[in-house]
Design a protein around this motif. Structure first.
Motif, PDB file in Angstrom:
ATOM      1  N   ARG A 166      25.817 -23.783 -41.630  1.00 28.16           N
ATOM      2  CA  ARG A 166      26.826 -24.511 -42.411  1.00 28.16           C
ATOM      3  C   ARG A 166      26.328 -25.862 -42.900  1.00 28.16           C
ATOM      4  N   SER A 167      25.069 -26.044 -42.982  1.00 27.30           N
ATOM      5  CA  SER A 167      24.494 -27.323 -43.387  1.00 27.30           C
ATOM      6  C   SER A 167      24.334 -27.395 -44.903  1.00 27.30           C
ATOM      7  N   PRO A 168      24.858 -28.456 -45.530  1.00 31.37           N
ATOM      8  CA  PRO A 168      24.706 -28.589 -46.985  1.00 31.37           C
ATOM      9  C   PRO A 168      23.244 -28.717 -47.410  1.00 31.37           C
ATOM     10  N   THR A 169      22.374 -29.082 -46.487  1.00 30.82           N
ATOM     11  CA  THR A 169      20.954 -29.175 -46.843  1.00 30.82           C
ATOM     12  C   THR A 169      20.265 -27.821 -46.815  1.00 30.82           C
ATOM     13  N   THR A 195      36.179 -25.586 -55.785  1.00 30.99           N
ATOM     14  CA  THR A 195      36.293 -26.297 -54.514  1.00 30.99           C
ATOM     15  C   THR A 195      34.917 -26.671 -53.990  1.00 30.99           C
ATOM     16  N   LEU A 196      33.959 -25.757 -54.075  1.00 34.20           N
ATOM     17  CA  LEU A 196      32.594 -26.052 -53.608  1.00 34.20           C
ATOM     18  C   LEU A 196      31.966 -27.159 -54.448  1.00 34.20           C
ATOM     19  N   ILE A 218      23.367 -35.457 -49.848  1.00 37.61           N
ATOM     20  CA  ILE A 218      22.515 -34.337 -50.265  1.00 37.61           C
ATOM     21  C   ILE A 218      21.813 -34.648 -51.568  1.00 37.61           C
ATOM     22  N   ASP A 219      20.762 -33.892 -51.829  1.00 36.84           N
ATOM     23  CA  ASP A 219      20.001 -33.994 -53.056  1.00 36.84           C
ATOM     24  C   ASP A 219      20.395 -32.806 -53.932  1.00 36.84           C
ATOM     25  N   ASN A 220      20.778 -33.056 -55.171  1.00 37.65           N
ATOM     26  CA  ASN A 220      21.253 -31.974 -56.043  1.00 37.65           C
ATOM     27  C   ASN A 220      20.129 -31.225 -56.750  1.00 37.65           C
TER      28      ASN A 220
END
Length: 102
Positions: A33-36, A83-84, A98-100
């Motif tokens: 579940r990590s955004p990275t 939503t995301l 985070i980095d996009n």
């Protein structure tokens, strides 16, 4: 974060429901579940899952199994993706977490 921005209760509940759907998907496929860790391929997998495998009205006891079908509507998929986007934009722009460029 969004509560502080004065979002309506209904909007916040929709965010929670859509986020829960996403985390359920992540857990089902053992994706952290990590955004990275989550990248474009993960999102593509999620879209295909919603389009082909997710069950409409899953868990609704008032709808018979015959009425439940696989695949969510384009509208539902787009709402969940919005939503995301909100979540990731907040993490990237507001919080710098985070980095996009992934």
């Amino acid at each position: 974060m969004k509560t502080a921005e004065g979002k309506a209760k209904g909007t916040l509940q929709q965010y929670r429901d859509n986020y829960k759907s996403f985390t359920t998907f992540l857990d089902e496929f053992d994706i952290p579940r990590s955004p990275t860790v989550i990248d474009r391929d993960t999102i593509r997998h999620y879209i295909n899952y919603m389009r082909n495998d997710s069950v409409q009205f899953k868990g609704n006891v008032y709808i018979s199994d015959e009425e439940k079908k696989r695949g969510l509507s384009d509208s539902t998929i787009n709402t969940r993706l919005k939503t995301l986007r909100v979540m990731y934009n907040t993490l990237e722009k507001s919080e710098g977490l985070i980095d996009n460029n992934r």
